[in-house]
Motif scaffolding. Sequence first.
Motif, PDB file in Angstrom:
ATOM      1  N   ARG A  76       0.866  -1.355  -0.073  1.00 14.05           N
ATOM      2  CA  ARG A  76       0.186   0.045  -0.075  1.00 14.05           C
ATOM      3  C   ARG A  76       0.879   1.306  -0.162  1.00 14.05           C
ATOM      4  N   THR A  77       0.624   2.190  -1.097  1.00 13.12           N
ATOM      5  CA  THR A  77       1.351   3.236  -1.049  1.00 13.12           C
ATOM      6  C   THR A  77      -0.041   4.083  -0.882  1.00 13.12           C
ATOM      7  N   PRO A  78      -0.075   5.470  -0.336  1.00 11.79           N
ATOM      8  CA  PRO A  78      -0.990   6.389  -0.446  1.00 11.79           C
ATOM      9  C   PRO A  78      -2.265   6.132  -1.346  1.00 11.79           C
ATOM     10  N   GLU A  79      -1.521   6.038  -2.788  1.00 17.65           N
ATOM     11  CA  GLU A  79      -2.502   6.065  -3.772  1.00 17.65           C
ATOM     12  C   GLU A  79      -3.337   4.599  -3.829  1.00 17.65           C
ATOM     13  N   GLY A  81      -3.780   2.675  -1.628  1.00 16.89           N
ATOM     14  CA  GLY A  81      -4.792   2.525  -0.413  1.00 16.89           C
ATOM     15  C   GLY A  81      -6.008   3.448  -0.816  1.00 16.89           C
ATOM     16  N   ALA A  82      -5.830   4.391  -1.455  1.00 11.72           N
ATOM     17  CA  ALA A  82      -6.938   5.361  -1.800  1.00 11.72           C
ATOM     18  C   ALA A  82      -7.893   4.613  -2.793  1.00 11.72           C
ATOM     19  N   GLU A  85      -9.633   1.239  -1.373  1.00 12.18           N
ATOM     20  CA  GLU A  85     -10.700   1.563  -0.510  1.00 12.18           C
ATOM     21  C   GLU A  85     -11.983   1.737  -1.240  1.00 12.18           C
TER      22      GLU A  85
END
Length: 172
Positions: A76-79, A81-82, A85
């Motif tokens: 998971r990178t922030p992108e 993960g977003a 989700e």
Amino acid sequence: MIETPPMPSWDGLHPLIVHFPVALLLVAPLLVLFALVLRAHRRGLLLAALVLMALGTASTWVAVETGEAAGKLADRTPEVGAVLEHHEELAESTRAIFTVLTLVFAGMVFAPVLLRREPGETATIALALLFLAVYGAGTLVLANTAHNGGRLVHELGVRSLMPATPLPAARV
């Protein structure tokens, strides 16, 4: 001797499963449309559409469960993960929408049999078209779910984790 690849684990099944709900749930409304046009085959086409919806809906349940398992293993990178989700939220919505739509359609198909009374042609067509309009909104959610899953794989490089399969030995 031909070696078969190992069976993927539960979390590795997601890429194999996800295509079933997409295909089945997009073909089912076509059968409903054919049923409206081909009156002589209406009952059979509606039953076939219901079977496709039921199989497609059941496969959404499996796709969500295998996806949740696979999502726990994703880097998971922030992108990522977003998007992941959002994909998970859409998948759960898709599952709920098509569960309700399939139950409603089953009621529409079996009510005339249980009540021993066929609705008139105008009522049948109006009800089917109303159902298809609502179903069309559900397919937009389904398509958006698939698109976000595709983004995870093709844009962000998320892959299913499967055990390495040894290459077969070269024959001389």
